[in-house]
Design an enzyme around this catalytic site. Structure first.
Site, short mmCIF file in Angstrom:
data_model
loop_
_atom_site.label_atom_id
_atom_site.label_comp_id
_atom_site.label_asym_id
_atom_site.label_seq_id
_atom_site.Cartn_x
_atom_site.Cartn_y
_atom_site.Cartn_z
N THR A 212 0.82 -1.08 0.12
CA THR A 212 0.04 -0.05 -0.09
C THR A 212 1.01 1.08 -0.02
O THR A 212 2.11 1.25 0.31
CB THR A 212 -0.83 0.00 1.40
OG1 THR A 212 -1.95 -0.89 1.13
CG2 THR A 212 -1.59 1.50 1.67
N ARG A 240 -13.97 -7.74 -1.66
CA ARG A 240 -13.45 -7.37 -0.57
C ARG A 240 -12.90 -5.91 -0.47
O ARG A 240 -12.08 -5.50 -1.24
CB ARG A 240 -12.12 -8.42 -0.19
CG ARG A 240 -11.46 -8.18 1.45
CD ARG A 240 -10.15 -7.40 0.79
NE ARG A 240 -9.37 -7.32 2.26
CZ ARG A 240 -8.26 -6.56 2.26
NH1 ARG A 240 -7.76 -5.89 1.13
NH2 ARG A 240 -7.75 -6.40 3.39
N GLY A 242 -10.50 -3.26 2.05
CA GLY A 242 -9.77 -3.11 3.41
C GLY A 242 -9.64 -1.89 3.99
O GLY A 242 -10.85 -1.30 3.86
N GLY A 266 -5.70 -5.26 6.49
CA GLY A 266 -6.79 -4.53 6.61
C GLY A 266 -7.69 -4.91 7.39
O GLY A 266 -8.48 -3.90 8.19
N1 ASP Z 1 -4.04 -2.49 4.17
C1 ASP Z 1 -4.04 -2.84 2.85
C2 ASP Z 1 -5.48 -3.74 2.75
O1 ASP Z 1 -5.81 -4.56 3.60
C3 ASP Z 1 -2.88 -3.90 2.23
C4 ASP Z 1 -1.74 -3.20 2.80
O2 ASP Z 1 -1.53 -2.30 3.44
O3 ASP Z 1 -0.78 -4.07 2.57
O4 ASP Z 1 -6.09 -3.84 1.83
#
Ligand code: ASP
Length: 347
Positions: A212, A240, A242, A266
């Site tokens: 991210t 889905r 996050g 997430g």
């Molecule tokens: N937080 C993001 C999600 O869950 C993924 C990440 O930050 O690695 O979609």
């Protein structure tokens, strides 16, 4: 049962302290920016020197671009968007170009932004044809009465505002396709054994799942802003979404406390309301950004198996870059501290 077992394993195997480096810088900076490019199992031994150089160069480019906006007296919101656009356009990071694939082989992008002056916020979730989702999130904040738009509706809104579309293939990269292949093999195998999609997803190695990008900034006017943009988790399914587009979970900014952008698993960041919790500790308990971040990332999330990290900034320019994984792409620059970039636990 399987889930609890996994949490214990994670707790033991991910005992990596928050990065002491760069954490909690002080110095009464008049303006400042910090960014991240995702947290996870990022180890020097797994990375070629060329790749490491490429990551560091792109992080530096993004920080310097955001810093230049602030130096000229620009708004923290502009600095955040400028830095994030550079990371979204780079295939190295899981946001925009280079986003992970869903289980079905497409890309669904999430982003959010928040203005520390007034708690205005905007977010988009599950968009498929927007090259820079953070820009659309900002449009939602500034040019609509809503906070969060999703899927086809978010794209109709984009169309109505003249935002150009890109083909979903624009986000493809070979490396991410390979990750999906491996993730799907593992998922399908685990599914057969366990008939439990959640456990199967949990069992995926972290590099297959996450990444991210995000930025937090403080401008010369004393205003904070935060933004986050992501492709989500590899092989995600069923629409889905996050934490990244969820205000309070993946992104938060309030001049009375701090600005936060998160990266990590997430589902945990949503359930533990991570970004808002960190700022609440700063505001109501008088904690420093470093203390508050460490309490939530190390003491709250890690024991339940929640992996990831945050970048946090307050109105004095104090910065915490805190994570409970092996590494986090990160960096900062303030009016009183030089450009600094790090990837691994120790540098
Ligand atoms: N937080 C993001 C999600 O869950 C993924 C990440 O930050 O690695 O979609």
């Amino acid at each position: 049962m399987a889930f609890k077992k996994l949490c214990n394993i994670l707790t033991v195997s991910l005992l990596v302290a928050s990065s002491p480096l760069l954490a909690d810088q002080t110095g009464d900076a008049k303006f400042a920016i910090a960014i991240h490019g995702g947290a996870g199992t990022i180890e020097k031994s797994r990375m070629t020197p060329e790749k490491e150089r490429a990551y560091r160069a792109k992080l530096e480019e993004a920080i310097n671009a955001g810093y230049a906006v602030l130096e000229k007296g620009g708004a923290s919101l502009d600095a955040v968007v400028t830095a994030i656009n550079i990371l979204e356009d780079s295939p190295l990071f899981n946001a925009g170009k280079g986003a992970v694939f869903t289980y079905d082989g497409t890309h669904e992008l999430d982003a959010s932004i928040m203005d520390g002056r007034n708690r205005q916020a905007g977010a988009v979730a599950g968009v498929k044809r927007i090259a820079n989702p953070i820009n659309l999130a900002r449009m939602v904040m500034e040019d609509s009465p809503f906070v969060m738009l999703s899927g086809a509706g978010a794209e109709s809104f984009a169309e109505s505002r003249g935002v150009p579309f890109v083909d979903n293939k624009h986000f493809d990269t070979e490396q991410r396709r390979e990750q999906l292949k491996k993730a799907r093999e593992k998922l399908d195998r685990e599914n057969q054994q366990e008939k439990d999609y959640r456990a199967a997803v949990e069992a995926l190695p972290v590099p297959f799942r996450m990444g991210t990008v995000g930025a937090v900034a403080l401008d010369k006017q004393g205003n904070l802003a935060a933004g986050t943009s992501t492709g989500g988790m590899t092989a995600k399914r069923f629409g889905r979404i996050g934490d990244s587009p969820v205000i309070g979970a993946g992104t938060f900014a309030d001049n009375r406390s701090c600005a936060v952008s998160a990266t990590g698993h997430g589902e945990y960041f949503i359930r533990y309301n991570v970004a808002a919790d960190i700022c609440a500790r700063v505001q109501y308990q008088g904690k420093s950004v470093g203390e508050a971040a460490s309490e939530v990332i190390d003491d709250v999330l890690l024991p339940v198996g929640g992996t990831g990290g945050v970048i946090v900034l307050d109105t004095k320019g104090n910065i915490a870059l805190t994570f409970n994984t092996k590494g986090m792409y990160r960096g900062s620059r303030t009016s009183s501290t030089p450009l600094s970039v790090a990837i691994f636990g120790d540098n």
